[in-house]
Design an enzyme around this catalytic site. Structure first.
Site, mmCIF file in Angstrom:
data_model
loop_
_atom_site.group_PDB
_atom_site.id
_atom_site.type_symbol
_atom_site.label_atom_id
_atom_site.label_comp_id
_atom_site.label_asym_id
_atom_site.label_seq_id
_atom_site.Cartn_x
_atom_site.Cartn_y
_atom_site.Cartn_z
ATOM 1 N N LYS B 67 0.843 -1.208 0.000
ATOM 2 C CA LYS B 67 0.000 0.000 0.000
ATOM 3 C C LYS B 67 0.868 1.245 0.000
ATOM 4 C CE LYS B 67 -2.293 2.293 3.492
ATOM 5 N NZ LYS B 67 -3.360 2.616 4.460
ATOM 6 N N ARG B 111 -11.305 0.710 6.102
ATOM 7 C CA ARG B 111 -10.759 -0.318 7.006
ATOM 8 C C ARG B 111 -10.561 0.219 8.423
ATOM 9 N NH1 ARG B 111 -5.771 1.584 9.176
ATOM 10 N NH2 ARG B 111 -4.069 1.458 7.669
ATOM 11 N N GLN B 139 -13.526 10.407 8.553
ATOM 12 C CA GLN B 139 -13.484 9.227 9.416
ATOM 13 C C GLN B 139 -14.698 9.181 10.341
ATOM 14 O OE1 GLN B 139 -12.605 5.638 10.609
ATOM 15 N NE2 GLN B 139 -11.640 6.679 8.901
ATOM 16 N N GLY B 224 -8.306 8.265 16.365
ATOM 17 C CA GLY B 224 -7.656 9.468 15.846
ATOM 18 C C GLY B 224 -6.149 9.503 16.041
ATOM 19 N N ALA B 225 -5.687 9.064 17.208
ATOM 20 C CA ALA B 225 -4.256 9.192 17.514
ATOM 21 C C ALA B 225 -3.467 8.111 16.779
ATOM 22 C CB ALA B 225 -4.026 9.085 19.019
ATOM 23 N N ASP B 226 -2.822 8.503 15.678
ATOM 24 C CA ASP B 226 -2.068 7.533 14.881
ATOM 25 C C ASP B 226 -0.633 7.983 14.669
ATOM 26 O OD1 ASP B 226 -2.511 9.682 13.297
ATOM 27 O OD2 ASP B 226 -3.330 8.581 11.601
ATOM 28 N N LYS B 230 -0.253 12.956 19.117
ATOM 29 C CA LYS B 230 -1.710 13.075 19.025
ATOM 30 C C LYS B 230 -2.365 12.418 20.239
ATOM 31 C CE LYS B 230 -2.005 13.242 13.962
ATOM 32 N NZ LYS B 230 -2.590 12.575 12.775
#
Lengths: 320, 320
Positions: B67, B111, B139, B224-226, B230
């Site tokens: 990807k 996903r 999202q 959200g925190a990726d 964050k």
């Protein structure tokens, strides 16, 4: 979004133009103007396969390139090509995908051959004419093509040698249809003794070309050794060469033709000049006519970037 | 070779089927049956952009997936999407390219939402009905869709909250066309106090949801925190939760919602259960009705693999 097939891609590649961009790429690498992250790699031991992901960006380029190349050795038994892959061209300004180039490895084969011919053109004696090609595979054929296209003004003749007489005949028959100046060499030692240039293209794991066979004034371009354990030239031949040239110093010291001599401490990093350094005028090329020079090329992602750029710009020029 | 556009891809995705494969993917990761090499990364500081290359192979799968995702923040000012990308599906037996999926990030969005809905479905109290969605972006909308599709039997209602009242109205108007059970929440504290489930979907760098607001029995899914820095949930809320669940322990300890509490040494790796461990029956899920549970999801390449497989197999089933 542009999507091109292998035949479309092959038709768009102009060797002279590609050589210009690949020379520019060699210079950019040697001058530190390329962002090349570590190569991605995943293996599939059950099927003797792997996949390499090479990607990078040349400072100032409007695009960057991701090349995906797979090698599955078991394919040969299935009648399938062992190598597969594609290149993605993305905008370095917006991240948008500009093109998917389904080249099925042909861009890699051609850029490797062009790299070889650039090295030969840069490092031979002026009057060189006779080129011995060691190997009979795709790369051997591509080297003949690239050398002829990039040295069109010279009256070159080619002697092709392979371990298998049958495969040698097959390669020579195919090549001589396009290029009348190609013949088979029955004996490698004899061919090397008469050569101005030797181009090695095999996946040999033991040296094929011996030191004693190589005469003063010969230039050797070695493109076969691209992984640890591969070796086409006797260690002594490498260690005693008058000029040693590489595409990328650390990569060749790790897994190129020069790595064996380096591990035996017969040569060091200072023995090597990068093609980009010579092309940029920062280091000298061949010093004397009687020198034996060797160019050891392991292949750079920046060549892949250059090829993808050429194909995309040729396509766009054609469309407009 | 198959090449699919975003609308084709969206039409081929069945949420229920995708959830099955993503649950399988979570189990495979937790059982160590996935080969996930390090993520490739290249940056373009001039244009505030970068590109991630995620790839991997699930043991026994006939295909593997690469990807490519780009994020260029300056695109917003140009009226272009900031995220772009595609997925390549290759044969794990021959290395041949099977498909190029030009999903332009929609597979990643879907996903991520399905991962969230899987976590919610797995960890909520039986009688949960009211879901608060924090955030109004793509999202947030995808989470509403995924929760409704994966919990079709429940009589769910949604309260959407965003910092901007305008954007909240916009999101609710759009969502309520497809899903009548969606309303705007004027006050986040009040909404949280009445929630059975809270789903956080923002790119916040300071906590939004406070510990005092969250009532016993609530489940929180935080997607959200990726990235490091964050944070959507108060550190105290994370540290005091009765059950902490993650998609991948080391990844969440590094840059998930739980990382802040971990760095403050309020929790450790043993405080966390992976979704795959719960789905495989190796670890318990929610223990008691009155527990507060948190699922912290940072997103896994194996979800991308599952999505690409679903799209390819749906396309092939449709064609045959």
């Amino acid at each position: 979004m542009i999507s091109l097939s292998r035949p479309q891609i092959e038709a768009l590649i102009d060797h002279e133009r590609a050589a210009e961009l690949i020379e520019e790429a060699y210079r950019a690498v040697s001058l530190g103007k390329v962002n090349l992250p570590p190569v991605g790699h995943i293996v599939f031991p059950e099927h003797d396969g792997d996949c390499h992901i090479k990607y990078g960006h040349v400072e100032g380029d409007p695009v960057f390139v991701i090349k995906v190349a797979t090698g599955f050795e078991n394919n040969a038994a299935l009648g399938l090509p062992t190598g597969n892959g594609l290149s993605l061209v993305l905008s370095a300004k917006t991240g948008a995908v500009r093109a998917v180039l389904h080249d099925e490895m042909c861009m890699t084969d051609i850029r490797t051959a062009i790299g070889g011919a650039i090295a030969t053109r840069l490092l031979i004696r002026e009057e060189s004419r006779r080129i011995v090609i060691v190997g009979t595979g795709v790369q051997a054929r591509r080297q003949v093509e690239a050398h002829l296209k990039l040295m069109a003004g010279r009256d070159l003749e080619f002697l092709v040698w392979g371990r298998s007489a049958e495969k040698t005949t097959e390669a020579v028959v195919e090549l001589s249809e396009a290029f009348p100046s190609v013949q088979a060499a029955a004996d490698l030692e004899q061919a090397c003794r008469q050569a101005d240039v030797i181009v090695t293209t095999t996946a040999a794991r033991r040296p094929i070309v011996q030191r004693d066979w190589v005469q003063p004034g010969t230039h050797i371009t070695a493109v076969g050794a691209d992984a640890p354990g591969k070796q086409e030239l006797e260690t002594d031949l490498v260690a005693s060469a008058d000029g040693l040239f590489v595409d990328l110093r650390p990569q060749c010291l790790d897994h190129g033709e020069v790595s064996t001599a380096a591990r035996a401490e017969l040569i060091g990093p200072d023995s090597l000049a990068e093609l980009g350094e010579v092309l940029a005028g920062e280091k000298p090329g061949r010093a004397k006519d009687e020198d034996i020079t060797i160019a050891d090329l392991t292949g750079l992602a920046v060549q892949d970037i250059a090829m993808a750029r050429i194909v995309l710009s040729a396509f766009e020029a054609h469309e407009s």
